[in-house]
Design a protein around this motif. Sequence first.
Motif, mmCIF file in Angstrom:
data_model
loop_
_atom_site.group_PDB
_atom_site.id
_atom_site.type_symbol
_atom_site.label_atom_id
_atom_site.label_comp_id
_atom_site.label_asym_id
_atom_site.label_seq_id
_atom_site.Cartn_x
_atom_site.Cartn_y
_atom_site.Cartn_z
ATOM 1 N N GLU A 21 15.976 -33.909 -20.947
ATOM 2 C CA GLU A 21 17.212 -33.254 -21.384
ATOM 3 C C GLU A 21 18.066 -34.190 -22.236
ATOM 4 O OE1 GLU A 21 18.614 -31.883 -17.575
ATOM 5 O OE2 GLU A 21 17.673 -29.917 -17.908
ATOM 6 N N LYS A 22 18.013 -35.487 -21.967
ATOM 7 C CA LYS A 22 18.759 -36.460 -22.780
ATOM 8 C C LYS A 22 18.229 -36.511 -24.210
ATOM 9 C CE LYS A 22 19.947 -39.468 -18.935
ATOM 10 N NZ LYS A 22 19.687 -40.762 -18.296
ATOM 11 N N MET A 23 16.943 -36.227 -24.397
ATOM 12 C CA MET A 23 16.333 -36.305 -25.730
ATOM 13 C C MET A 23 16.882 -35.259 -26.694
ATOM 14 S SD MET A 23 12.318 -36.925 -25.101
ATOM 15 C CE MET A 23 11.725 -37.992 -23.834
ATOM 16 N N VAL A 24 17.418 -34.152 -26.204
ATOM 17 C CA VAL A 24 17.920 -33.105 -27.094
ATOM 18 C C VAL A 24 19.429 -33.180 -27.297
ATOM 19 C CG1 VAL A 24 16.018 -31.523 -26.648
ATOM 20 C CG2 VAL A 24 18.053 -31.403 -25.225
ATOM 21 N N LYS A 25 20.080 -34.140 -26.660
ATOM 22 C CA LYS A 25 21.521 -34.310 -26.869
ATOM 23 C C LYS A 25 21.764 -34.884 -28.261
ATOM 24 C CE LYS A 25 22.773 -34.792 -22.096
ATOM 25 N NZ LYS A 25 23.725 -33.823 -21.747
ATOM 26 N N SER A 26 22.857 -34.439 -28.870
ATOM 27 C CA SER A 26 23.186 -34.874 -30.220
ATOM 28 C C SER A 26 24.673 -35.192 -30.316
ATOM 29 C CB SER A 26 22.831 -33.761 -31.218
ATOM 30 O OG SER A 26 23.311 -34.079 -32.501
ATOM 31 N N GLU A 27 25.001 -36.186 -31.105
ATOM 32 C CA GLU A 27 26.405 -36.510 -31.351
ATOM 33 C C GLU A 27 26.998 -35.606 -32.420
ATOM 34 O OE1 GLU A 27 26.976 -40.663 -32.139
ATOM 35 O OE2 GLU A 27 25.715 -41.256 -30.436
ATOM 36 N N ILE A 28 26.140 -34.969 -33.212
ATOM 37 C CA ILE A 28 26.593 -34.143 -34.329
ATOM 38 C C ILE A 28 26.461 -32.655 -34.023
ATOM 39 C CG2 ILE A 28 26.177 -33.572 -36.743
ATOM 40 C CD1 ILE A 28 25.053 -36.464 -37.006
ATOM 41 N N ALA A 29 25.287 -32.235 -33.573
ATOM 42 C CA ALA A 29 25.009 -30.816 -33.320
ATOM 43 C C ALA A 29 25.169 -30.497 -31.835
ATOM 44 C CB ALA A 29 23.579 -30.491 -33.758
ATOM 45 N N ASP A 30 25.133 -29.211 -31.518
ATOM 46 C CA ASP A 30 25.179 -28.798 -30.114
ATOM 47 C C ASP A 30 23.946 -29.298 -29.376
ATOM 48 O OD1 ASP A 30 27.558 -27.450 -30.531
ATOM 49 O OD2 ASP A 30 26.567 -25.547 -30.935
ATOM 50 N N ILE A 31 22.803 -29.257 -30.062
ATOM 51 C CA ILE A 31 21.536 -29.663 -29.467
ATOM 52 C C ILE A 31 20.560 -30.003 -30.590
ATOM 53 C CG2 ILE A 31 20.703 -27.279 -29.331
ATOM 54 C CD1 ILE A 31 19.279 -28.035 -26.725
ATOM 55 N N LYS A 32 19.680 -30.976 -30.354
ATOM 56 C CA LYS A 32 18.646 -31.314 -31.342
ATOM 57 C C LYS A 32 17.398 -30.500 -31.028
ATOM 58 C CE LYS A 32 18.249 -35.712 -30.538
ATOM 59 N NZ LYS A 32 17.897 -37.135 -30.614
ATOM 60 N N ASN A 33 16.626 -30.165 -32.051
ATOM 61 C CA ASN A 33 15.377 -29.441 -31.817
ATOM 62 C C ASN A 33 14.173 -30.365 -31.902
ATOM 63 O OD1 ASN A 33 15.243 -29.864 -34.522
ATOM 64 N ND2 ASN A 33 14.722 -27.774 -35.068
ATOM 65 N N GLN A 34 14.415 -31.650 -31.774
ATOM 66 C CA GLN A 34 13.302 -32.596 -31.741
ATOM 67 C C GLN A 34 13.739 -33.804 -30.931
ATOM 68 O OE1 GLN A 34 12.647 -33.561 -35.852
ATOM 69 N NE2 GLN A 34 12.288 -35.670 -35.436
ATOM 70 N N GLY A 35 12.804 -34.330 -30.162
ATOM 71 C CA GLY A 35 13.114 -35.477 -29.329
ATOM 72 C C GLY A 35 12.448 -36.712 -29.877
ATOM 73 N N GLU A 36 11.840 -37.445 -29.004
ATOM 74 C CA GLU A 36 11.116 -38.649 -29.395
ATOM 75 C C GLU A 36 9.775 -38.231 -30.008
ATOM 76 O OE1 GLU A 36 12.811 -41.480 -28.930
ATOM 77 O OE2 GLU A 36 14.382 -40.369 -27.928
ATOM 78 N N SER A 37 8.841 -39.148 -30.065
ATOM 79 C CA SER A 37 7.525 -38.827 -30.629
ATOM 80 C C SER A 37 6.567 -38.323 -29.558
ATOM 81 C CB SER A 37 6.944 -40.062 -31.319
ATOM 82 O OG SER A 37 6.809 -41.110 -30.374
ATOM 83 N N PHE A 38 7.100 -37.865 -28.436
ATOM 84 C CA PHE A 38 6.289 -37.341 -27.345
ATOM 85 C C PHE A 38 7.066 -36.208 -26.669
ATOM 86 C CE2 PHE A 38 8.655 -41.085 -26.143
ATOM 87 C CZ PHE A 38 9.372 -40.671 -25.043
ATOM 88 N N CYS A 39 6.427 -35.482 -25.800
ATOM 89 C CA CYS A 39 7.036 -34.379 -25.039
ATOM 90 C C CYS A 39 7.455 -33.216 -25.935
ATOM 91 C CB CYS A 39 8.240 -34.841 -24.220
ATOM 92 S SG CYS A 39 7.881 -36.143 -23.053
ATOM 93 N N GLY A 40 6.763 -32.999 -27.029
ATOM 94 C CA GLY A 40 7.143 -31.963 -27.984
ATOM 95 C C GLY A 40 7.247 -30.575 -27.383
ATOM 96 N N THR A 41 6.292 -30.190 -26.561
ATOM 97 C CA THR A 41 6.307 -28.857 -25.961
ATOM 98 C C THR A 41 7.492 -28.706 -25.021
ATOM 99 O OG1 THR A 41 3.911 -28.728 -26.137
ATOM 100 C CG2 THR A 41 4.965 -27.226 -24.607
ATOM 101 N N ILE A 42 7.779 -29.727 -24.254
ATOM 102 C CA ILE A 42 8.917 -29.676 -23.334
ATOM 103 C C ILE A 42 10.230 -29.623 -24.111
ATOM 104 C CG2 ILE A 42 10.186 -30.967 -21.567
ATOM 105 C CD1 ILE A 42 7.433 -31.988 -20.589
ATOM 106 N N ILE A 43 10.339 -30.397 -25.180
ATOM 107 C CA ILE A 43 11.558 -30.420 -25.989
ATOM 108 C C ILE A 43 11.813 -29.042 -26.601
ATOM 109 C CG2 ILE A 43 12.655 -31.421 -28.053
ATOM 110 C CD1 ILE A 43 12.454 -33.281 -25.521
ATOM 111 N N VAL A 44 10.782 -28.412 -27.128
ATOM 112 C CA VAL A 44 10.938 -27.070 -27.698
ATOM 113 C C VAL A 44 11.363 -26.089 -26.609
ATOM 114 C CG1 VAL A 44 9.748 -25.155 -28.813
ATOM 115 C CG2 VAL A 44 9.365 -27.475 -29.608
ATOM 116 N N GLY A 45 10.784 -26.229 -25.419
ATOM 117 C CA GLY A 45 11.188 -25.387 -24.303
ATOM 118 C C GLY A 45 12.658 -25.554 -23.961
#
Length: 63
Positions: A21-45
């Motif tokens: 959940e920390k990977m999708v936090k953003s200082e600019i947007a409400d939420i980011k649609n991409q995280g690190e270079s791993f966990c892509g399916t979970i991040i999209v979820g």
Amino acid sequence: MQLSKISGEKYCRLPIYPEHEKMVKSEIADIKNQGESFCGTIIVGLFIREFMEERSWLHLLYL
């Protein structure tokens, strides 16, 4: 789960941990649609979950 039995399709519930959940936090947007270079399916979820409010949802991954 019932639909899986009826359709014969398999599914896998992926874990969502606080570090994901920390990977999708953003200082600019409400939420980011991409995280690190791993966990892509979970991040999209997590991104989808943010906009579904109280509705049930399912993220399908086609391989």
